[in-house]
Design a protein around this motif. Structure first.
Motif, PDB file in Angstrom:
ATOM      1  N   UNK A   4     -20.607  21.523  -9.566  1.00 45.32           N
ATOM      2  CA  UNK A   4     -22.059  21.702  -9.636  1.00 45.32           C
ATOM      3  C   UNK A   4     -22.416  23.126  -9.252  1.00 45.32           C
ATOM      4  N   UNK A   5     -23.221  23.794 -10.086  1.00 47.67           N
ATOM      5  CA  UNK A   5     -23.594  25.185  -9.858  1.00 47.67           C
ATOM      6  C   UNK A   5     -25.085  25.362 -10.098  1.00 47.67           C
ATOM      7  N   UNK A   6     -25.682  26.178  -9.229  1.00 44.89           N
ATOM      8  CA  UNK A   6     -27.058  26.613  -9.428  1.00 44.89           C
ATOM      9  C   UNK A   6     -27.011  28.063  -9.888  1.00 44.89           C
ATOM     10  N   UNK A   7     -27.699  28.356 -10.985  1.00 44.28           N
ATOM     11  CA  UNK A   7     -27.640  29.696 -11.572  1.00 44.28           C
ATOM     12  C   UNK A   7     -28.473  30.668 -10.741  1.00 44.28           C
ATOM     13  N   UNK A   8     -27.807  31.601 -10.094  1.00 44.55           N
ATOM     14  CA  UNK A   8     -28.453  32.693  -9.360  1.00 44.55           C
ATOM     15  C   UNK A   8     -27.949  34.000  -9.940  1.00 44.55           C
ATOM     16  N   UNK A   9     -28.803  35.021  -9.969  1.00 41.66           N
ATOM     17  CA  UNK A   9     -28.406  36.342 -10.450  1.00 41.66           C
ATOM     18  C   UNK A   9     -28.383  37.314  -9.279  1.00 41.66           C
ATOM     19  N   UNK A  10     -27.488  38.238  -9.357  1.00 41.61           N
ATOM     20  CA  UNK A  10     -27.388  39.241  -8.303  1.00 41.61           C
ATOM     21  C   UNK A  10     -26.044  39.938  -8.388  1.00 41.61           C
ATOM     22  N   UNK A  11     -25.821  40.916  -7.532  1.00 44.85           N
ATOM     23  CA  UNK A  11     -24.537  41.621  -7.543  1.00 44.85           C
ATOM     24  C   UNK A  11     -23.385  40.658  -7.286  1.00 44.85           C
ATOM     25  N   UNK A  12     -22.259  40.916  -7.903  1.00 45.58           N
ATOM     26  CA  UNK A  12     -21.082  40.070  -7.707  1.00 45.58           C
ATOM     27  C   UNK A  12     -20.608  40.160  -6.260  1.00 45.58           C
ATOM     28  N   UNK A  13     -20.318  39.033  -5.633  1.00 44.89           N
ATOM     29  CA  UNK A  13     -19.812  39.060  -4.257  1.00 44.89           C
ATOM     30  C   UNK A  13     -18.302  39.329  -4.190  1.00 44.89           C
ATOM     31  N   UNK A  14     -17.656  39.417  -5.337  1.00 44.42           N
ATOM     32  CA  UNK A  14     -16.203  39.606  -5.356  1.00 44.42           C
ATOM     33  C   UNK A  14     -15.845  41.035  -4.962  1.00 44.42           C
ATOM     34  N   UNK A  15     -14.736  41.247  -4.246  1.00 42.53           N
ATOM     35  CA  UNK A  15     -14.370  42.598  -3.796  1.00 42.53           C
ATOM     36  C   UNK A  15     -14.065  43.517  -4.976  1.00 42.53           C
ATOM     37  N   UNK A  16     -14.676  44.701  -4.987  1.00 44.11           N
ATOM     38  CA  UNK A  16     -14.526  45.610  -6.125  1.00 44.11           C
ATOM     39  C   UNK A  16     -13.109  46.180  -6.225  1.00 44.11           C
ATOM     40  N   UNK A  17     -12.326  46.120  -5.161  1.00 39.45           N
ATOM     41  CA  UNK A  17     -10.955  46.626  -5.268  1.00 39.45           C
ATOM     42  C   UNK A  17     -10.074  45.658  -6.056  1.00 39.45           C
ATOM     43  N   UNK A  18     -10.540  44.412  -6.234  1.00 36.65           N
ATOM     44  CA  UNK A  18      -9.766  43.422  -6.982  1.00 36.65           C
ATOM     45  C   UNK A  18     -10.440  42.959  -8.269  1.00 36.65           C
ATOM     46  N   UNK A  19     -11.749  43.254  -8.418  1.00 41.66           N
ATOM     47  CA  UNK A  19     -12.489  42.784  -9.588  1.00 41.66           C
ATOM     48  C   UNK A  19     -13.379  43.914 -10.113  1.00 41.66           C
ATOM     49  N   UNK A  20     -13.448  44.052 -11.419  1.00 42.25           N
ATOM     50  CA  UNK A  20     -14.323  45.042 -12.023  1.00 42.25           C
ATOM     51  C   UNK A  20     -15.774  44.740 -11.646  1.00 42.25           C
ATOM     52  N   UNK A  21     -16.479  45.768 -11.211  1.00 43.62           N
ATOM     53  CA  UNK A  21     -17.837  45.570 -10.694  1.00 43.62           C
ATOM     54  C   UNK A  21     -18.803  45.094 -11.769  1.00 43.62           C
TER      55      UNK A  21
END
Length: 741
Positions: A36-53
């Motif tokens: 179950x997911x609620x659609x929210x928009x915003x900057x990615x919380x994933x670390x930029x050293x491991x994921x493309x921003x």
């Protein structure tokens, strides 16, 4: 045992489970329920050293600072950059190789197209595929710690090649770093422990240590101790690992390249597995080293450096690098070939990259002993080089766009150009214009001269594959008019391959018996593998019956069909599979005499019939599918609901399945329910290919909320059998708009 300082994590042996642990959110998902997911928009919380921003694609990268290195933790490391392919055994093993070859990959700072773990859309990428000629691959950059991208580690490991990261300090900043971490035992052990943990987690095989700055008296005293500790810990934690020292600093701390092993740098050589010398040597340096007592019978551990760019006063370089190799081998040393990407970087016409790379390695080949990957059955290769103009599946393009992903690279054949008696020639090269699977096929082309009456035998593979008593061989090819194509296999007695001189065992030739289309085995394979829509390709099944034999060479025989005369020809080889033929039955109504074992004597001939019922798809099913690390974005482009802005799903998909059985996974998705309940469920649509049990869905356009979609994982197994859809993995995701919560 390892010294674990405060705050450091204990290590696991390589025999322990090394699968990246699942995230807590993934572990918490109930089996067979929707996420179950609620659609929210915003900057990615994933670390930029491991994921493309921008896209959240997983990426590879190095470590730039000592603080970042000492703070490294497995729990915060990238699971995507863990190489899923274990290092294949090889013949001969590295410790039996006198003339070793290391390639140091240094290209434009590193982490280019290869930083994208799941591949990139690249028109003209650089790739390496001459793995049979090398023993060690080093990924080099000028970051403090260079972690090899997983795609390189997987490609090298598939061919039995060791992979080294790089630990480098340079100039004034490097001197300050060295003063800090080499000041005492606790400090240098803390750094070494982190390097061991990083190698262990990401599954590569060791380090090149490159200290290119002056050292104080205290630091230079501790440098060999650091090296010895690092080497010992690597050997304990990572089987078959290697730690090499670059020829730079000498015994008194001066930065003074020696271009040889001598009394000034021997203290470092003695503390690790070998030395990579600087490039400005002469034959006099080689002669001196050959007589140097400090070698202690370790000539194979001296990797004489060769700069392919030919910078400074060096022997050879560029397309004359073979001159350096000739001298190095004359004096019985190993070699380290630095920056062979010159064949790509220094030439503006990137369309000629394959031609330039093949020419370069063909010139070096007389000085590069072949090693053979040692593989159990089944052996399989489509000869994909890990990049191409399209992605093919069974001769049909699945995606007609240029791509690069070394994780997709399969077992590579021998590439060469050779003269044929009577004025003919033969070449073997990769070709992206047409393929059976992946991005390229093996193109054999040449001229069969009128004076050459016998069939032409094109050697395409050197292997070490123990054969089953009944072995099935499948060849997929396209041939030009006027020629016939067949296979010749060269085998030897398996017992001879336990000798140290494994490269010199006598070989015998055998041509497997071709099975006609009506044979029960061919019909069974057709049922298990699905309909063969060949698109102009010829699929040929053959059967070989021997016992106690090892496959060593595979040759494609080209025979003239018509009258004598000069005959230009081409043969595109799309795939070769060698597999056990299934259960056997004793002599009966369909008995045929077995081929005698083609080895020189100890093999026993058998008389059996292949039982087609023994060919069965694997029973495994994809389990434990979960979805986490969801990020919602909005994008512009086509979508199910709008020609303008659309909703983009980004998520990590994880599952369980035995990787040893699989070639790759296909990831699909479909809409189960959209905002309008009257809309029927959609059909499965492709998302991408995965080469591990981890996949990042990125920028997937989905219907506006509320919605319910399904992500599906289909295993594509090495045997080629279709896995029933009931054994695929599935997980649904239900999502709603935050505004209605």
């Amino acid at each position: 045992m390892a010294s674990i300082t405060d705050g450091q994590e204990p290590e696991l042996s390589r025999e322990d489970s090394r699968e990246p642990s699942r995230s807590e959110s993934c572990m918490d998902q109930p089996v067979d329920s929707s996420v179950l997911e609620v659609v929210h928009y915003g900057p990615s919380p994933l670390p930029v050293k491991h994921y493309d921003a921008d896209t959240t694609e997983p990426i590879s990268g190095g470590i730039r600072t000592m603080e970042e290195l000492l703070a490294w933790r497995r729990g915060e490391a990238s699971a995507f950059n863990v190489a899923p392919v274990p290092r294949a055994p090889r013949e001969p093993p590295l410790d039996r190789v006198q003339h070793r070859t290391l390639v140091s990959h240094d290209m434009m700072g590193g982490y280019l197209d290869d930083r994208f773990v799941q591949g990139a859309a690249a028109e003209a990428p650089y790739a390496f595929y001459h793995w049979n000629h090398i023993d060690v691959f080093n990924y080099f950059s000028h970051q403090l710690v260079t972690v090899p991208p997983a795609v390189w580690t997987s490609a090298a490991h598939r061919h039995g090649v060791l992979v080294l990261g790089t630990f480098i300090t340079e100039w004034t900043d490097g001197a300050a770093l060295c003063e800090a971490f080499l000041k005492d035992e606790e400090s240098y052990r803390a750094v070494a422990d982190k390097l061991v943990q990083i190698s262990h987690w990401y599954r590569f095989d060791g380090w090149l240590v490159n200290i290119e700055n002056v050292l104080s008296a205290a630091a230079v005293r501790n440098a060999p101790l650091f090296l010895r500790y690092l080497t010992d810990q690597m050997h304990e934690r990572v089987g078959g690992s290697l730690v090499l020292w670059y020829d730079s600093v000498i015994h008194d701390g001066q930065l003074k390249w020696q271009n040889e092993l001598n009394q000034y740098n021997r203290m470092f050589f003695d503390a690790c597995d070998g030395i990579f010398t600087n490039y400005n040597w002469t034959e006099q340096n080689l002669e001196w080293m050959e007589a140097y007592g400090g070698l202690q019978r370790r000539q194979a551990d001296v990797y004489v450096g060769v700069d392919v760019f030919g910078r400074g006063k060096v022997v050879g370089g560029m397309f004359e690098t073979n001159k350096a190799l000739e001298l190095i081998r004359k004096h019985n040393f190993s070699t380290a070939i630095f920056a062979p990407g010159w064949v790509y970087e220094a030439h503006s016409d990137k369309t000629q990259f394959r031609k330039n790379q093949d020419r370069f390695w063909d010139l070096l080949s007389p000085y590069l002993p072949l090693h053979r990957p040692a593989s159990p059955l089944p052996f399989l290769s489509s000869f994909c080089q890990g990049f191409g103009k399209a992605v093919y599946s069974r001769g049909q393009p699945e995606a007609a766009t240029s791509w690069f992903n070394l994780a997709a690279q399969e077992q590579q054949p021998l590439y060469y150009r050779a003269a044929v008696a009577g004025g003919g020639w033969l070449s073997s090269s990769g070709c992206p214009e047409d393929a059976w699977n992946g991005g390229s096929s093996l193109l054999l082309e040449g001229l069969l001269p009128a004076a050459h009456g016998a069939p032409l035998c094109a050697r395409i593979l050197s292997l070490h594959v123990p054969l089953a008593s009944t072995t099935l061989v499948t060849l997929v090819f396209k041939a030009s008019a006027g020629i016939s194509v067949s296979l010749e296999l060269q085998t030897t007695d398996a017992s001879r391959c336990t000798h140290i001189s494994v490269q010199e065992v006598p070989l015998s030739q055998v041509s497997p018996a071709v099975l006609d289309d009506g044979h029960q085995v061919v019909q069974q394979l057709s049922q298990l593998c699905g309909s063969w829509n060949t698109s102009g390709w010829t699929l040929r099944c053959s059967q070989l019956e021997v016992r106690g034999c090892v496959l060593r060479e595979v040759c494609v025989k080209i025979s003239r069909d018509g009258e004598p005369g000069d005959l230009p020809f081409s043969c595109r080889v799309g795939e070769l599979m060698v597999r056990a033929g299934g259960r056997r039955r004793g002599p009966g109504s369909r008995t045929q005499r077995s081929k005698p074992c083609v080895c020189v004597c100890v093999c026993v001939c058998v008389c059996q019939v292949l039982d087609a019922a023994g060919l069965q798809p694997p029973p495994d099913r994809v389990q434990g599918v979960c979805i986490d690390e969801v990020v919602w974005l909005r994008g512009v482009g086509s979508s199910p609901d709008s020609a303008h802005s659309c909703l983009l799903l980004n998520a990590t998909l994880r599952w369980d399945y035995p990787l040893r059985a699989v070639r790759h996974f296909r990831v699909h998705w479909r809409r189960l329910r959209g905002p309008d309940p009257r809309t029927p469920p959609g059909r499965l649509a492709p998302v991408g290919r995965a080469y591990s049990t981890l996949f990042r869905v990125t920028e997937l356009a989905v219907p506006e909320p509320p919605g319910l979609l399904e992500l599906v994982v289909q295993p594509v197994v090495r045997e080629g059998f279709l896995v029933p859809e009931s054994q695929w993995g599935r997980r649904s995701l239900s999502y709603t708009d935050a505004a209605v919560q």
